[in-house]
Structures are given as structure tokens and as C-alpha cells.
Design a protein around this motif. Structure first.
Motif, PDB file in Angstrom:
ATOM      1  N   UNK A 245     -19.553 -10.457  -8.917  1.00  0.00           N
ATOM      2  CA  UNK A 245     -18.898 -11.439  -8.054  1.00  0.00           C
ATOM      3  C   UNK A 245     -19.567 -12.801  -8.226  1.00  0.00           C
ATOM      4  N   UNK A 246     -18.812 -13.794  -8.694  1.00  0.00           N
ATOM      5  CA  UNK A 246     -19.423 -15.104  -8.927  1.00  0.00           C
ATOM      6  C   UNK A 246     -19.974 -15.720  -7.640  1.00  0.00           C
ATOM      7  N   UNK A 247     -19.397 -15.379  -6.491  1.00  0.00           N
ATOM      8  CA  UNK A 247     -19.915 -15.942  -5.246  1.00  0.00           C
ATOM      9  C   UNK A 247     -21.349 -15.460  -5.013  1.00  0.00           C
ATOM     10  N   UNK A 248     -21.699 -14.339  -5.621  1.00  0.00           N
ATOM     11  CA  UNK A 248     -23.060 -13.822  -5.485  1.00  0.00           C
ATOM     12  C   UNK A 248     -23.868 -14.086  -6.749  1.00  0.00           C
ATOM     13  N   UNK A 249     -23.276 -14.836  -7.661  1.00  0.00           N
ATOM     14  CA  UNK A 249     -23.989 -15.143  -8.895  1.00  0.00           C
ATOM     15  C   UNK A 249     -23.661 -14.222 -10.052  1.00  0.00           C
ATOM     16  N   UNK A 250     -22.634 -13.404  -9.899  1.00  0.00           N
ATOM     17  CA  UNK A 250     -22.297 -12.467 -10.971  1.00  0.00           C
ATOM     18  C   UNK A 250     -21.184 -12.986 -11.868  1.00  0.00           C
ATOM     19  N   UNK A 251     -20.725 -12.118 -12.745  1.00  0.00           N
ATOM     20  CA  UNK A 251     -19.697 -12.506 -13.715  1.00  0.00           C
ATOM     21  C   UNK A 251     -18.532 -11.523 -13.669  1.00  0.00           C
TER      22      UNK A 251
ATOM     23  N   UNK B 283     -16.918 -29.053 -17.559  1.00  0.00           N
ATOM     24  CA  UNK B 283     -16.570 -28.681 -16.181  1.00  0.00           C
ATOM     25  C   UNK B 283     -17.496 -27.599 -15.652  1.00  0.00           C
ATOM     26  N   UNK B 284     -17.739 -26.592 -16.492  1.00  0.00           N
ATOM     27  CA  UNK B 284     -18.539 -25.461 -16.025  1.00  0.00           C
ATOM     28  C   UNK B 284     -19.955 -25.916 -15.680  1.00  0.00           C
ATOM     29  N   UNK B 285     -20.507 -26.822 -16.530  1.00  0.00           N
ATOM     30  CA  UNK B 285     -21.867 -27.305 -16.287  1.00  0.00           C
ATOM     31  C   UNK B 285     -21.928 -28.093 -14.978  1.00  0.00           C
ATOM     32  N   UNK B 286     -20.972 -28.972 -14.775  1.00  0.00           N
ATOM     33  CA  UNK B 286     -20.998 -29.784 -13.561  1.00  0.00           C
ATOM     34  C   UNK B 286     -20.834 -28.886 -12.336  1.00  0.00           C
ATOM     35  N   UNK B 287     -19.922 -27.922 -12.441  1.00  0.00           N
ATOM     36  CA  UNK B 287     -19.698 -27.029 -11.317  1.00  0.00           C
ATOM     37  C   UNK B 287     -20.982 -26.286 -10.970  1.00  0.00           C
ATOM     38  N   UNK B 288     -21.639 -25.769 -12.020  1.00  0.00           N
ATOM     39  CA  UNK B 288     -22.870 -25.027 -11.780  1.00  0.00           C
ATOM     40  C   UNK B 288     -23.920 -25.933 -11.153  1.00  0.00           C
ATOM     41  N   UNK B 289     -23.993 -27.178 -11.617  1.00  0.00           N
ATOM     42  CA  UNK B 289     -25.010 -28.080 -11.102  1.00  0.00           C
ATOM     43  C   UNK B 289     -24.784 -28.397  -9.626  1.00  0.00           C
ATOM     44  N   UNK B 290     -23.521 -28.345  -9.193  1.00  0.00           N
ATOM     45  CA  UNK B 290     -23.240 -28.614  -7.780  1.00  0.00           C
ATOM     46  C   UNK B 290     -23.569 -27.384  -6.932  1.00  0.00           C
ATOM     47  N   UNK B 291     -23.169 -26.217  -7.429  1.00  0.00           N
ATOM     48  CA  UNK B 291     -23.282 -25.011  -6.602  1.00  0.00           C
ATOM     49  C   UNK B 291     -24.611 -24.296  -6.776  1.00  0.00           C
ATOM     50  N   UNK B 292     -25.214 -24.468  -7.933  1.00  0.00           N
ATOM     51  CA  UNK B 292     -26.462 -23.761  -8.201  1.00  0.00           C
ATOM     52  C   UNK B 292     -27.391 -24.712  -8.951  1.00  0.00           C
ATOM     53  N   UNK B 293     -27.842 -25.774  -8.236  1.00  0.00           N
ATOM     54  CA  UNK B 293     -28.476 -26.920  -8.916  1.00  0.00           C
ATOM     55  C   UNK B 293     -29.752 -26.568  -9.676  1.00  0.00           C
ATOM     56  N   UNK B 306     -30.188 -30.003  -3.208  1.00  0.00           N
ATOM     57  CA  UNK B 306     -29.762 -28.857  -2.400  1.00  0.00           C
ATOM     58  C   UNK B 306     -28.485 -28.247  -2.981  1.00  0.00           C
ATOM     59  N   UNK B 307     -28.257 -26.982  -2.680  1.00  0.00           N
ATOM     60  CA  UNK B 307     -27.030 -26.368  -3.177  1.00  0.00           C
ATOM     61  C   UNK B 307     -25.864 -26.700  -2.251  1.00  0.00           C
ATOM     62  N   UNK B 308     -24.698 -26.826  -2.829  1.00  0.00           N
ATOM     63  CA  UNK B 308     -23.502 -27.057  -2.018  1.00  0.00           C
ATOM     64  C   UNK B 308     -22.635 -25.808  -1.960  1.00  0.00           C
ATOM     65  N   UNK B 309     -23.243 -24.700  -2.375  1.00  0.00           N
ATOM     66  CA  UNK B 309     -22.548 -23.411  -2.331  1.00  0.00           C
ATOM     67  C   UNK B 309     -22.063 -23.149  -0.903  1.00  0.00           C
ATOM     68  N   UNK B 310     -20.779 -22.826  -0.771  1.00  0.00           N
ATOM     69  CA  UNK B 310     -20.265 -22.503   0.551  1.00  0.00           C
ATOM     70  C   UNK B 310     -19.893 -23.719   1.374  1.00  0.00           C
ATOM     71  N   UNK B 311     -20.235 -24.927   0.885  1.00  0.00           N
ATOM     72  CA  UNK B 311     -19.905 -26.122   1.675  1.00  0.00           C
ATOM     73  C   UNK B 311     -18.723 -26.888   1.106  1.00  0.00           C
ATOM     74  N   UNK B 312     -18.379 -26.579  -0.118  1.00  0.00           N
ATOM     75  CA  UNK B 312     -17.261 -27.277  -0.751  1.00  0.00           C
ATOM     76  C   UNK B 312     -16.209 -26.252  -1.152  1.00  0.00           C
ATOM     77  N   UNK B 313     -14.959 -26.603  -0.971  1.00  0.00           N
ATOM     78  CA  UNK B 313     -13.917 -25.711  -1.463  1.00  0.00           C
ATOM     79  C   UNK B 313     -13.774 -25.924  -2.971  1.00  0.00           C
ATOM     80  N   UNK B 314     -13.090 -24.989  -3.625  1.00  0.00           N
ATOM     81  CA  UNK B 314     -12.886 -25.135  -5.064  1.00  0.00           C
ATOM     82  C   UNK B 314     -12.166 -26.436  -5.378  1.00  0.00           C
ATOM     83  N   UNK B 315     -11.238 -26.822  -4.478  1.00  0.00           N
ATOM     84  CA  UNK B 315     -10.519 -28.066  -4.739  1.00  0.00           C
ATOM     85  C   UNK B 315     -11.466 -29.252  -4.689  1.00  0.00           C
ATOM     86  N   UNK B 316     -12.400 -29.215  -3.732  1.00  0.00           N
ATOM     87  CA  UNK B 316     -13.334 -30.331  -3.619  1.00  0.00           C
ATOM     88  C   UNK B 316     -14.260 -30.401  -4.820  1.00  0.00           C
TER      89      UNK B 316
END
Ligand code: HEM
Ligand SMILES: [Cu+2]
Lengths: 553, 350
Positions: A245-251, B283-293, B306-316
Motif C-alpha cells: 500500500x503506497x499510503x504506508x510506503x509500499x508498492x 512528477x514522481x520525484x516531486x511527489x515523493x519529495x512532498x510526501x516523504x521528504x 516536514x512531510x505533507x503526507x495526509x495533509x494534501x489531497x492528490x489533486x493538491x
């Protein structure tokens, strides 16, 4: 634990007396069945179990087809429908198709065909049945306590993080059942290597044995992968560790790779034994040696090996790299060739034969027809530019039903009819059997051919409701399914009937070659009164005077 | 093609459709060729060589290596033609032309949320112009979905945590089915919509309208309420607003010198990481840097974001990416001159 080598007729009762006792009437107690280590009794236990699962899977299929009579999802709720197709798939794949031929016909025949008294590990064989039943019990529990709705493919992250159904129970069931498969495969491999009768060299083995040998290799090498994969799903679901699950860091795509790494070879577990059955039947009813024995034998191994490297053709649309797609596409075409070779060889076997059309032969001819359609449409799916359109539509549903239902089930029915007299010592009534074979063939085509059209039109699979323009073809398909159901019910009735009322079967009612036909019907517990010695090539049908070698090169 | 009262062949409405159909017909021809050979052998031999007398036996024919080779090599040759043709089509599907109209797609149980580069949003409907390539950048908010338009013969999976792209060019004005083709849960078969192909002029007009922001189906009342101003802001503008509102701009100063690297001119280029390796800023790199910096640290910086995981929707996240992408061009589509005139972030930080 290995069975001691076969001894010449043991002391005690005189041979004639001993031979009247068959494995069926050796003992009548329930314990003698549940604790048996006789491969033939275990085969019968498996036969009963897979039949029950087949009926169960068939009922779910009926629910699915009835729902699709109308475009609106009016018969079943959406989530009920999803559970129905999931349980149809889970039951049919893991609890019927995978064990069907190897665990029933294979178990019964592998030792007899190679002149052995039992499998190499009789107790492990019994254990495999209990493991199977235990796995089945978990799967049944999953159904009884509300069902599963992930599809038999368990794609993540839906299965790990979103489904609120009994994914755990079903996963545990499949995990356990996998071990039954591994045990059976191991047992066959060792048996075929170690316990062949004197003179039975590798290239004198019946093709049924070659097919089971290749199948066993896949079972032993592939099944652990699905077990691990399913285990990882359970871990992720239970402990929320990020694997898929990517939300948990998986693929999420990793799961698909692991899943198909087993499940594509697994489709060959379902079909290779069937190919073995067909080879036996065709040559017997054409009364001539099989055409291209060694090519058929080697193509089984080729399919088993190549089958492991084509899993990526299930992932053409899921963002694997263009180059990976290219490789998987070309390998998929490569695996089509050994299948084509077999079809040509079976057809060529008929040339200048003396062909008769008893029920097993009708099933075998039907098999070749349906398998050919299934195989050719596999080319459509392996062609990547076209797969983008038909992937995950009813085209795929039709394709794999032609292979697995048209192929594996027809082979299973054909084999069951062919060896029924040997297994139970009774003949079934010929006419209903022929009628049933024809009904199955017609019903099958009516059910699944319209689905190719539906798929190309764009109807996605796993849809509980659909746009109205797809209705006519869906109604045709459901109508065909009711005919098919009649075709399946008939053998169920007359085969059961024959157990009590069928005329007694001769030892070799079809005039077939092969060691299993040299024993009484039904065979005694120890199979052979004396250690058979093989001196001839396989399939020595045809007389010596018109010996004619087309073979040149 | 409507032969009876129900269709037997799907409509062709994209540049790829006819090409896929030719290939399909070719494959049917190949199948018929082999099918007829095999059927002829099965039926013909069955009749010709049926057992007439119970004592009959067949001829003792063991095989022919010549034949075996022929019927391995010929099918192999034919499958290689099929392979090559299929790959050629596949390349056609995987390379969007440069001037494509861009649309962002977010799949979600159970609806399609779409946004045009120019700002207009839609739910379960996609309007596109005829005769222009349309490029889709897709991601999912939850499970795997698959974006499927049968009339265009195109389909591609929509994955959580990743961006996938696909494209098409419509050739016929009309309305077509949009399906979700990957099983995604209870309402999988309800995750459908329509593609509306319009004349370019009508499309331009449609695109520039400022309709109420679309609401998820099932909220008719809500849909009637007109959206707040700016609902149709382009993804770049929305991304810029977010960049400020989420205080990204406090560290990522345009001219550099902040706690984080400047993002101007980063997108589409290689970035040096602290472990010495390089990575393409896509895109993938930027996305990762936002969610898993902390996953990839740019050389010369500390892992303090800080991570923005859970604070931004996919659209954002998608909007932020579009904004960062626009910084690359020097003249972004909206928020003109952000790159040159520094203090967008600085302003709001103060
Ligand atoms: C020999 C017996 C075969 C069996 C038992 C078999 C079985 C299956 C099954 C079960 C699926 C469906 C997977 C799903 O649930 O999505 C499938 C799909 C597929 N099969 Fe086969 N298959 C066989 C032969 C072939 C051959 C010979 C080819 C290629 C030449 C082929 C190519 C494919 C491809 C490419 C797919 C994926 C299609 C898609 O999902 O779009 N198959 N097959
Ligand atoms: Cu979906």
C-alpha cells in the motif's frame, strides 16, 4: 517412508483370491477410508472433495450470470455480486482447477502407469488431502461469515487496506491449500524418478506421466511464491506494515508481479495435466501410436519452463516500462508455440487411424476445439497494442474460460469417463455420456463466445451493472450457461448411477495400451500381483504388418 | 456498425481506433487460418478414418521431424509479425505529441475527478476537442483504477502513489463511454462517465466558461450552489496559492538561500543528492519529495522538511507539481513573473 519395492505375490491367499479383492472392497469402515494410505482411495477422497467445490463454484457462477441478464444491477446488491464473482474465482481456481486432474486422476494413475504399488510417500499423500480440506474449511468459513470481495486476484491496496470483508480467512485458506499442491508435486516427482518398473525408460513413459512431471515442477517451484505473497497480504492487513500500500510506503505493482509470478504458471498447472489426458485418449480411440511422442513430451517441459517468464503480460497496462512490456510480449508468443505443436500432433494422430467416438473421445475432440480458440485468443492478449483495449474486459474472461473451462474441465471429464471403468469397475451408459459431451460443447460455446464480442465492444469485467447495449449478448451468454449446466449435471447423475447399476467393466474395455489396463478393474490395493516389466514402446497400437514410417529426417 | 438491434463492433472515435481494429482483423484472419486448418484435420480425419469394423487398427505412423519443424517455425514466424505490429501500436499509445491538451485525472472510489490545464474541473465527464491530442496525467487517491475509453481503444491503469500518462486524439464529435476497468470495490461498475468530443470552437467556449464547481454525484443540492470565485483556477495558479498557503515558500526561495533548494528550473533536470547520486526531477520525484521528504536529500541541504503526507489531497499534490513545473519555463502560465520577481513566498511568510 518410501514404499518397499514391489514384491512378487505375497504369501497367504492364493493369487486368484487376492485379485478379487479390490481397493474398494478391501475394507468398508469409515476409518479405513479416512486413514488410508492407498493412493487410489486418496484419489477418490479428492474426487469427492473437488466435485463438491465444483458444484459450489458453479452455484456462484449461476448467481453471476443471472445478475447479468439485465443491465441494471437488480438481482443482487453490488457487494453481494462482488462476493459472488470473487468466491466463484477463488473456489474454481484454487479448490477445483488446480487440484482437479493431478489430485484425482494423477493420484490414481501415476503409480499404476509406471508399474508401482503406490506413490513414494503414501502418508504424505494422505497428509496432502487433509491439508487441502483444512484450507477448504478456511475458505468455506470465509464464505459463511460474509464472503470476500477482492476478486480471486486479491489486488492491493484494495485487499490490504480497503476491503472490509473476510480477506484474512480466505487468504489463510489459500495459503494452506498451497501446501497440498506442493506435497502432491513432490510426491509425483520422486515417484516418477524412483519407482518406474524395470524397462520403463523416460521415453517409454505415457504422455500423461510427462504432463504430470512438468506440472509437478511448477507446483513445487511456483506455489511457495503465492504462499509468500498471500502471507505478505495478511501481514500488511493485520499489522499495517507497508509492503503493497503506497499510503504506508509500499508498492501496489509489486503485488501484481509476485501474484502473477505464481498465477501464470498456475494456469499451466490447470491445463498441462489435461493435455496429458487428451494424449492418452486420442491415441487409444484412433488406435494408432501418437504422432510425435517426443515432441509432445518435450513441449510439456517447455511450457513449464517458459510459463515462468511470461507473468508480465498481465501488467501491460499497469505502468511497467515499455521495454519490460516488450520482453514479456515476445516471451508470451514463445510459449504459444509448444501449445500449438501439441494441437497439431493430436490432429495428426487421427490421420489414417481407426477412429471411434465413445464419450471420452468426444470430450477429447471438444477439448482440442476449445483449447485452440483459447490459445489463439491468447495471441490477441499477448499483442501489447491490442491488449490495451481488451485487457480487463470480457474478452479476457472468454479467453481464460476457453482455456480453463473448455480445456481443463473437458479434459477432466474426458479422463474421468476414460478411466471410470478402471477406477470403479463399472461401465457408465454410453448414450447419455455422448449426449452430455455434445451438450457441454454447445452450451460452452454459447456461453463464452458472445463474451469475446462483449469484450471487444468494451464491456469491462467484474461489472455488476452495465450499459443497455450490452444486454443481448449477455442474455445469450446466460442462456448458454443454463445449457452448460445441464451438460454438467448429466455426468454427475449417470456416473453415480453406474456405481450401482452399471455393467461390470472388463480389465481393458477400450483396448488401450498402458500398465494400468493390465490390472483388474477395479484394481487390488497393491495394484499389481507381480512386478510388471516393460519391454515395448508406448502406444503400440496398430499392427506390425502395415508398419509404415513416415519419419524421415 | 449496428448489424441488428445491438452493436457487434465498437465505434471508432480516435486516431488509434482504426489502427487497432486493422490489427484485430488481421489477428482474426490468422486465427481463422489456423482454426480452419485444425478444424479440417479434426473433422476431415474423423470422417475419413472412422472405424468401420471393430477389428480395424490405425496405421503405424510415429511422426515426422520435418512436419514438426514446419509447424513450429511457421507459427513462430507469424507470431513474430503479430509481436512487431503490437509493439508498433504500443509505441503509438505511449508517446503523446508535444502540443497536447493536458488533463489531470484523479481516480477515487468511485468517481473520476478531472481538471484541465486551463483550470476547468469536471467529475465523471471529460470534454475534449476533436482533432487535438489530449494527454492525461493520472493518479489515484485510494486503490488501483483503470481509465478506459472503448471507442478510443485506450486504457491505462490509475495507480495510487504513482503518475501514469496516456493520450488520445478524438476524431468524431459525440459522447462515448468512460469506464473504470480495474476492479476497485463495491461501486466499481458505477465508476463510469462520459467523454464529450466537441468542435474546437465549442470546446474553447466551454473551456472558458466559469461554471459552478462540480460536486460528487449524489449531491444535487450542493451542485446547484455556485462555487466560490477561483474554483476554476488553473492547476498552476492553484498550486501557486497552495505553495504560499502551506508555507512552502518560506524555505524554497526562488533565488535560493532558503532552508530548502530553490525550485526554479529544477523540473525536468537532474538533481544531485547528498549521497552523490543523481535523480531526474519528474512528477514522481516531486511527489515523493512532498510526501516523504527525507527519502532523497538534495546535496547541501539538511533533512528538515516536514512531510505533507495526509495533509494534501492528490489533486493538491498534482497542482503543486504543475506549479513547480511552470517555474521551469521561466514564464509560468499564471502568477506571471514568479520566477523573476522573488518575494511571493517572502511576502506571505512575513
Ligand atoms: C495454456 C493455457 C492458458 C491458460 C490456462 C491461460 C489462462 C489465463 C488466465 C486465467 C488469464 C486471466 C487473468 C486475469 O484474471 O486477468 C489469462 C490472461 C492472459 N493470457 Fe492466458 N492462458 C493460457 C494460454 C495463453 C497463451 C498461449 C497466451 C499467449 C500467447 C496467453 C496470453 C494471455 C495474456 C496476455 C493474458 C493477459 C490478458 C489481460 O489480462 O489483458 N495465454 N490467461
Ligand atoms: Cu475504479
Amino acid at each position: 517412508m518410501a514404499t518397499p519395492a514391489l514384491k512378487p505375490v505375497a504369501a497367504g491367499a492364493p493369487p486368484a483370491e487376492r485379485m478379487r479383492r479390490s481397493y474398494l472392497n478391501a475394507d468398508y469402515s469409515v476409518a479405513s477410508w479416512l486413514l488410508t494410505v492407498d493412493h487410489k482411495r486418496i484419489a477418490v477422497l479428492y474426487l469427492i472433495s473437488v466435485t463438491v467445490f465444483f458444484i459450489l463454484g458453479g452455484l456462484f457462477a449461476a448467481g453471476v450470470r443471472l445478475e447479468l441478464l439485465t443491465p441494471k444491477g437488480d438481482l443482487l446488491q453490488a457487494d453481494t455480486y462482488n462476493k459472488f464473482f470473487t468466491m466463484h474465482g477463488v473456489v474454481m481456481v484454487f479448490f477445483f482447477l488446480v487440484p482437479s486432474i493431478p489430485a484425482t486422476l494423477g493420484n490414481f494413475l501415476v503409480p499404476m502407469m509406471i508399474g508401482a504399488r503406490d506413490l513414494a510417500f503414501p502418508r504424505i499423500n494422505l497428509l496432502s488431502w487433509y491439508v487441502f480440506i483444512l484450507g477448504g474449511a478456511f475458505a468455506l468459513a470465509a464464505m459463511i461469515f460474509g464472503g470476500v470481495d477482492t476478486g480471486w486476484t486479491f489486488y492491493t491496496p484494495y485487499s490490504t487496506s480497503y476491503s472490509v470483508t473476510n480477506v484474512m480467512l480466505a487468504a489463510v485458506g489459500i495459503f494452506i491449500t498451497g501446501f497440498a499442491s506442493i506435497l502432491t508435486g513432490l510426491n509425483f516427482i520422486v515417484t516418477i524418478h524412483r519407482m518406474r518398473a524395470p524397462g520403463l525408460t523416460w521415453f517409454r513413459l505415457p504422455l500423461f506421466i510427462w504432463a504430470h512431471y512438468a506440472t509437478s515442477l511448477i507446483m513445487v517451484l511456483g506455489t511457495p511464491v503465492i504462499a509468500i505473497t498471500i502471507f505478505l497480504v495478511a501481514i500488511e492487513r493485520g499489522l499495517h506494515i507497508g509492503i503493497f500500500d503506497p499510503a504506508l510506503g509500499g508498492d501496489p505493482v509489486l503485488f501484481q508481479h509476485l501474484f502473477w509470478f505464481y498465477s501464470h504458471p498456475a494456469v499451466y498447472i490447470m491445463i498441462l495435466p489435461g493435455m496429458g489426458v487428451i494424449s492418452e485418449i486420442i491415441t487409444c480411440f484412433a488406435r494408432k501410436p501418437i504422432f510425435g511422442y517426443s515432441f509432445i513430451a518435450m513441449s510439456s517441459l517447455a511450457i513449464a519452463v517458459l510459463g515462468f517468464v511470461v507473468w508480465g503480460h498481465h501488467l501491460f497496462t499497469s505502468s511497467q516500462s515499455v521495454y519490460a512490456a516488450l520482453i514479456f510480449s515476445i516471451l508470451s508468443f514463445a510459449v504459444a508455440i509448444p501449445s500449438a505443436v501439441k494441437v497439431f500432433n493430436w490432429s495428426a494422430t487421427l490421420y489414417r487411424g481407426a477412429i471411434s467416438f465413445e464419450a471420452p473421445m468426444l470430450y477429447a475432440l471438444g477439448f482440442i476445439g476449445l483449447f485452440t480458440v483459447g490459445g489463439l485468443t491468447g495471441l490477441f492478449l499477448a499483442a501489447i497494442g491490442l491488449d490495451l483495449h481488451v485487457h480487463d474486459t470480457y474478452f479476457v474472461v472468454a479467453h481464460f474460460h476457453y482455456i480453463m473451462v473448455g480445456g481443463a474441465v473437458l479434459a477432466f471429464l474426458g479422463g474421468l469417463h476414460f478411466w471410470w471403468p478402471k477406477m470403479f469397475g463399472r461401465m457408465y451408459p454410453e448414450m447419455p455420456a455422448r449426449v452430455a459431451a455434445v451438450i457441454v460443447f454447445i452450451g460452452f460455446n454459447l456461453t463464452f463466445f458472445p463474451q469475446f464480442l462483449l469484450g471487444y465492444l468494451g464491456m469491462p469485467r467484474r461489472y455488476h451493472a452495465y450499459p443497455a447495449e450490452f444486454q443481448v449478448l449477455n442474455v445469450m451468454s446466460t442462456a448458454g450457461a443454463s445449457i452448460l449446466a445441464v451438460g454438467y449435471l448429466l455426468p454427475f447423475c449417470y456416473l453415480l448411477w453406474s456405481l450401482k447399476f452399471g455393467p461390470k467393466a472388463a480389465n481393458n474395455p477400450w483396448g488401450a495400451t498402458g500398465l494400468e489396463w493390465t490390472t483388474p478393474s477395479p484394481p487390488p490395493t497393491e495394484n499389481f500381483a507381480e512386478q510388471p516389466i516393460v519391454t515395448a514402446e508406448p502406444y503400440t497400437y496398430g499392427t506390425a504388418e502395415d508398419l509404415e514410417e513416415v519419419s524421415v529426417a | 456498425m449496428r448489424a441488428y438491434d445491438f452493436p457487434l463492433f465498437p465505434e471508432q472515435a480516435s486516431t488509434m481506433a482504426a489502427q487497432v481494429d486493422y490489427f484485430y482483423l488481421f489477428l482474426i484472419a490468422v486465427s481463422l487460418f489456423f482454426g480452419v486448418i485444425i478444424a479440417a484435420m479434426l473433422v476431415g480425419f474423423s470422417i475419413r478414418f472412422r472405424r468401420r469394423n471393430p477389428q480395424d487398427v490405425g496405421h503405424h505412423i510415429h511422426g515426422s521431424t520435418l512436419l514438426e519443424i514446419a509447424w513450429s517455425v511457421i507459427p513462430f514466424g507469424i507470431t513474430m509479425v503479430i509481436f512487431a505490429w503490437g509493439v508498433w501500436l504500443f509505441f503509438g499509445f505511449s508517446r503523446p505529441p508535444d502540443n497536447a491538451h493536458e488533463v489531470f485525472v484523479v481516480g477515487k472510489q468511485w468517481m473520476w475527478k478531472l481538471q484541465h490545464m486551463e483550470g476547468r474541473r469536471e467529475i465523471n465527464e471529460l470534454h475534449v476537442p476533436i482533432g487535438q491530442a489530449v494527454k492525461l496525467t493520472m493518479t489515484s487517491e485510494d486503490v488501483i483504477h483503470s481509465f478506459y475509453i472503448p471507442a478510443f481503444r485506450m486504457k491505462f491503469d490509475v495507480l495510487p502513489g504513482r503518475y501514469t500518462t496516456s493520450w488520445f486524439e478524438a476524431t468524431k464529435v459525440g459522447e462515448y463511454h468512460l469506464f473504470c476497468a480495474e476492479y476497485c470495490g463495491t461501486e466499481h461498475s458505477g465508476m463510469i462517465g462520459k467523454i464529450v468530443v466537441m468542435e474546437p470552437a465549442a470546446f474553447e467556449k466551454w473551456l472558458s466558461e466559469q461554471p459552478p464547481a462540480p460536486q460528487p454525484p449524489g449531491h444535487p443540492a450542493a451542485a446547484a450552489v455556485s462555487a466560490p470565485a477561483g474554483a476554476a483556477a488553473s492547476p498552476v495558479a492553484a498550486g501557486e496559492a497552495l505553495f504560499t498557503a502551506r508555507a512552502c515558500a518560506t524555505c524554497h526561495l526562488p533565488q535560493g538561500g532558503g532552508l530548502g533548494p530553490s525550485l526554479v528550473g529544477v523540473f525536468g533536470h537532474m538533481v544531485k543528492l547528498s549521497d552523490g547520486s543523481e535523480v531526474l526531477a519528474d512528477e514522481a520525484y516531486v511527489r515523493e519529495s512532498i510526501l516523504n521528504p527525507t527519502a532523497k536529500i538534495v546535496q547541501g541541504f539538511q533533512p528538515v522538511m516536514p512531510t505533507f503526507q495526509g495533509q494534501l489531497s492528490e489533486e493538491q499534490v498534482m497542482q503543486l507539481i504543475q506549479y513547480i513545473k511552470s517555474l521551469d519555463k521561466g514564464a509560468p502560465a499564471s502568477g506571471q513573473g514568479v520566477a523573476q520577481t522573488a518575494p511571493v513566498g517572502a511576502d506571505s511568510a512575513s
